[in-house]
Every structure is written in C-alpha cells, then in structure tokens.
Scaffold this motif. Structure first.
Motif, PDB file in Angstrom:
ATOM      1  N   ALA A 192     -71.664  -7.343   6.075  1.00  0.00           N
ATOM      2  CA  ALA A 192     -70.890  -6.569   5.177  1.00  0.00           C
ATOM      3  C   ALA A 192     -69.292  -7.501   5.132  1.00  0.00           C
ATOM      4  CB  ALA A 192     -70.689  -5.314   5.658  1.00  0.00           C
ATOM      5  N   PHE A 193     -69.088  -7.802   6.387  1.00  0.00           N
ATOM      6  CA  PHE A 193     -67.508  -8.416   6.378  1.00  0.00           C
ATOM      7  C   PHE A 193     -67.634  -9.921   5.928  1.00  0.00           C
ATOM      8  CE2 PHE A 193     -66.181  -5.271  10.022  1.00  0.00           C
ATOM      9  CZ  PHE A 193     -66.165  -4.261   9.081  1.00  0.00           C
ATOM     10  N   ALA A 194     -68.735 -10.564   6.168  1.00  0.00           N
ATOM     11  CA  ALA A 194     -69.034 -11.874   5.464  1.00  0.00           C
ATOM     12  C   ALA A 194     -68.885 -11.731   4.169  1.00  0.00           C
ATOM     13  CB  ALA A 194     -70.277 -12.476   6.154  1.00  0.00           C
ATOM     14  N   GLU A 195     -69.656 -10.842   3.618  1.00  0.00           N
ATOM     15  CA  GLU A 195     -69.708 -10.552   2.029  1.00  0.00           C
ATOM     16  C   GLU A 195     -68.153 -10.136   1.538  1.00  0.00           C
ATOM     17  OE1 GLU A 195     -71.907  -7.520  -1.142  1.00  0.00           O
ATOM     18  OE2 GLU A 195     -72.493  -7.419   1.136  1.00  0.00           O
ATOM     19  N   ALA A 196     -67.582  -9.371   1.975  1.00  0.00           N
ATOM     20  CA  ALA A 196     -66.063  -8.942   2.027  1.00  0.00           C
ATOM     21  C   ALA A 196     -65.216 -10.401   1.921  1.00  0.00           C
ATOM     22  CB  ALA A 196     -65.693  -8.144   2.953  1.00  0.00           C
ATOM     23  N   ALA A 197     -65.348 -11.292   3.041  1.00  0.00           N
ATOM     24  CA  ALA A 197     -64.641 -12.578   2.635  1.00  0.00           C
ATOM     25  C   ALA A 197     -64.749 -13.232   1.623  1.00  0.00           C
ATOM     26  CB  ALA A 197     -64.931 -13.286   4.254  1.00  0.00           C
ATOM     27  N   ALA A 198     -66.145 -13.362   1.368  1.00  0.00           N
ATOM     28  CA  ALA A 198     -66.424 -14.199   0.164  1.00  0.00           C
ATOM     29  C   ALA A 198     -65.755 -13.579  -1.262  1.00  0.00           C
ATOM     30  CB  ALA A 198     -68.337 -14.304   0.172  1.00  0.00           C
ATOM     31  N   LYS A 199     -65.896 -12.230  -1.134  1.00  0.00           N
ATOM     32  CA  LYS A 199     -65.349 -11.479  -2.394  1.00  0.00           C
ATOM     33  C   LYS A 199     -63.875 -11.708  -2.418  1.00  0.00           C
ATOM     34  CE  LYS A 199     -68.728  -8.709  -3.928  1.00  0.00           C
ATOM     35  NZ  LYS A 199     -69.221  -8.595  -5.469  1.00  0.00           N
ATOM     36  N   VAL A 200     -63.166 -11.819  -1.477  1.00  0.00           N
ATOM     37  CA  VAL A 200     -61.707 -12.312  -1.239  1.00  0.00           C
ATOM     38  C   VAL A 200     -61.362 -13.348  -1.775  1.00  0.00           C
ATOM     39  CG1 VAL A 200     -59.683 -12.541   0.095  1.00  0.00           C
ATOM     40  CG2 VAL A 200     -61.107 -10.504   0.185  1.00  0.00           C
ATOM     41  N   VAL A 201     -62.031 -14.669  -1.293  1.00  0.00           N
ATOM     42  CA  VAL A 201     -62.239 -15.769  -1.767  1.00  0.00           C
ATOM     43  C   VAL A 201     -62.349 -15.888  -3.032  1.00  0.00           C
ATOM     44  CG1 VAL A 201     -63.108 -18.023  -1.221  1.00  0.00           C
ATOM     45  CG2 VAL A 201     -62.454 -16.824   0.590  1.00  0.00           C
ATOM     46  N   ALA A 202     -63.307 -15.384  -3.841  1.00  0.00           N
ATOM     47  CA  ALA A 202     -63.663 -15.520  -5.134  1.00  0.00           C
ATOM     48  C   ALA A 202     -62.481 -14.987  -6.018  1.00  0.00           C
ATOM     49  CB  ALA A 202     -64.961 -14.871  -5.445  1.00  0.00           C
ATOM     50  N   ALA A 203     -61.801 -14.049  -5.519  1.00  0.00           N
ATOM     51  CA  ALA A 203     -60.830 -13.202  -6.281  1.00  0.00           C
ATOM     52  C   ALA A 203     -59.415 -13.876  -6.212  1.00  0.00           C
ATOM     53  CB  ALA A 203     -60.644 -11.766  -5.600  1.00  0.00           C
TER      54      ALA A 203
END
Length: 296
Positions: free
Chosen positions: A246-257
């Motif tokens: 979940a936190f890896a997915e969260a980090a990817a979301k932040v990087v994309a945003a």
C-alpha cells in the motif's frame, strides 16, 4: 539592503491594531516574530507603507488546551509549543514538526500563526495544519471569521486574508485514539528549508485504516494534500505485507501527482523522487506509532 520607508505602529489592543490595518488596506503588514517579514523588507520584496507590531497585545499570546482542540494565538512562538508537554501528548504531529523548524534562534522568536500566514511551500506548519484538519481564525474591523485550513492557502506566499485582516488564532483538533502521526523532511543541512517532506496521520481500528491523511511539503504553491493516497488507504487492511504494498502504491501516486521545478538546490526529477520517499517514510512511521507495524 535596507527596507523602504514605512510608518510603524505598536498598539496594545487588538481593536486598535485592526483599525490601523483597516485604514492601511493593502499597504499594511503585521509584525509578530518577523522571521519571514524582515528579510522580505530588507530585500524590498515587500514595501508596505504601514507596519503594525502586535507584540504588545497580550490577548494574542493565547495558548489553550481544550478537551477537543488546541488553540494557538498569534503571538505563540514555536519554542512555546515545544515547552508544553500537553502538545506532545495530545498533538504529537504538531510537536514533531515544530522541532524541525529552522534553528533554535528562529524558533524562539518566530510565531506559529506567522508561519501559517506566510505560506512558504517548504514550511512545516501549513502542511501540519492541513493534515490535522485545523481551522484558521481571522479578525478584521468587520468582525471574525473562520476558515478550514485548506481554504486559507491560496498560492505561493499568499492566503485568503482580505486587506485589513490578520490571523489571530489557529485551532488544532485533538489527535483521535488509535492514531499514529509522523512528520519527515529532507534538507541539505539542518535548519535549511526542506527540499521535500511529508506529514501523515493514520487512524487504525482492528488492523484496518479507518482514516488516512497525507500532505506533501515543498512540492507546490503551499500544502499539497495527497487525496489519491488517502483514497487507496481508507478502509484498507495494513498488516506487514499489505502495508508494504500500500505504501509503495502511495509513493507512486505522490510521484505522479507532484510537479516540482528545478532550482539551485535540486532538480525537478530528484524532488519528485524524494516526494515519494518522504511520503512512504511518513506513512510507515505513522503506522508504527499506532502499534500496527515495527519499523527498524
């Protein structure tokens, strides 16, 4: 350089300060700690016609711990918060972030409300206020009004204050039971402005994330709330395996945003990568502080 000429007032009552500010309109500025204002005056980034020094207004030096919220007045210094054990106990995110504000000399003089009003994207306090769902109390000659934190920040170094208004209080809700919090940031040297950072809150019930809040520091024109991350975490079970994913997915979301710019301190690509690292670290630490995960 030296500041441009201005008229200086040091009222002892809030009503007098508001009257002076009201008369000055867009040409007035408030002086509390002065840690942001004075450099801007010296560099002539700002050239107000009127400076209103509020340091003699005792009513603004208000610090109140209530059953549901903490009230911080316009003259409460960063160091004042750190001397209060109630802040560490009931509002740990606020306490942790305040320890990372600049250097001791600045914490001794700078004010919490001043940092929020200034709205530097790399500052700690605006992001903490947004993450905690805090409230900004504003006063002017027409009376008082309150704004949720997210509506107060309108752009880089700007806010929703109208001419003649000032921030008189901030209110922080008490951290709910079962909540872990974390504030992390990365700077080139201790006390420097953060290149990137993150503030996180996770409220857990029986291993499930009941409520997540995450705000990214230094990536936009003010506090950047990561709503996409909150959506993927809310209602999600966060055991050791699931939280890692979940936190890896969260980090990817932040990087994309995020869409940072290049400057002399870091490239945009490095800032973008670092925003994801800081987001994951803040979430992992917050979860560990709920007792849900051990971070070595």
């Amino acid at each position: 350089m030296k500041p441009a000429w201005f008229d200086y007032y040091a009222p002892r009552e809030l009503e007098e300060a508001l009257r002076i500010l009201g008369d000055a309109g867009q040409n007035g500025r408030v002086l509390a700690g002065g840690q942001s204002l004075m450099p801007m005056l010296n560099l002539r980034i700002l050239s107000p016609a009127v400076i209103v020094d509020i340091n003699r207004i005792e009513a603004l030096n208000r610090f109140h711990v209530g059953p549901e919220s903490l009230t911080v007045g316009a003259l409460v210094r960063h160091a004042d918060l750190l001397r209060r054990p109630q802040v560490r106990e009931g509002w740990p995110l606020l306490a942790e972030a305040t320890t990372q504000v600049a250097h001791m000399a600045i914490r001794n003089r700078g004010t919490v409300c001043g940092s929020v009003s200034h709205n530097d994207p790399s500052a700690e306090h605006p992001s903490v206020l947004v993450t905690m769902g805090g409230t900004v109390v504003i006063a002017g000659t027409e009376g008082r009004r309150e704004l949720p934190a997210e509506r107060f920040f309108t752009g880089m170094l700007s806010n929703a204050l109208e001419p003649g208004e000032m921030v008189v209080e901030l209110r922080y809700p008490r951290t709910p039971a079962g909540t872990g919090t974390a504030f992390v940031e990365f700077a080139r040297r201790l006390g420097d402005f953060a290149i990137a950072g993150a503030a996180a809150m996770l409220t857990m019930r029986a291993g499930v994330c009941e409520k997540a809040r995450l705000t990214i520091v230094g990536m936009g024109e003010g506090p950047l709330r990561a709503r996409a991350v909150e959506e993927i975490l809310n209602g999600r079970r966060l055991d050791r395996k699931e939280s890692s994913d979940a936190f890896a997915e969260a980090a990817a979301k932040v990087v994309a945003a995020v869409d940072p710019t290049d400057d002399v301190h870091a490239s945009s690509s490095y800032r973008r990568h670092l925003s994801g690292v800081m987001a994951a670290q803040a979430l992992e630490t917050a979860l560990a502080r709920t007792g849900g995960l051990h971070v070595g």
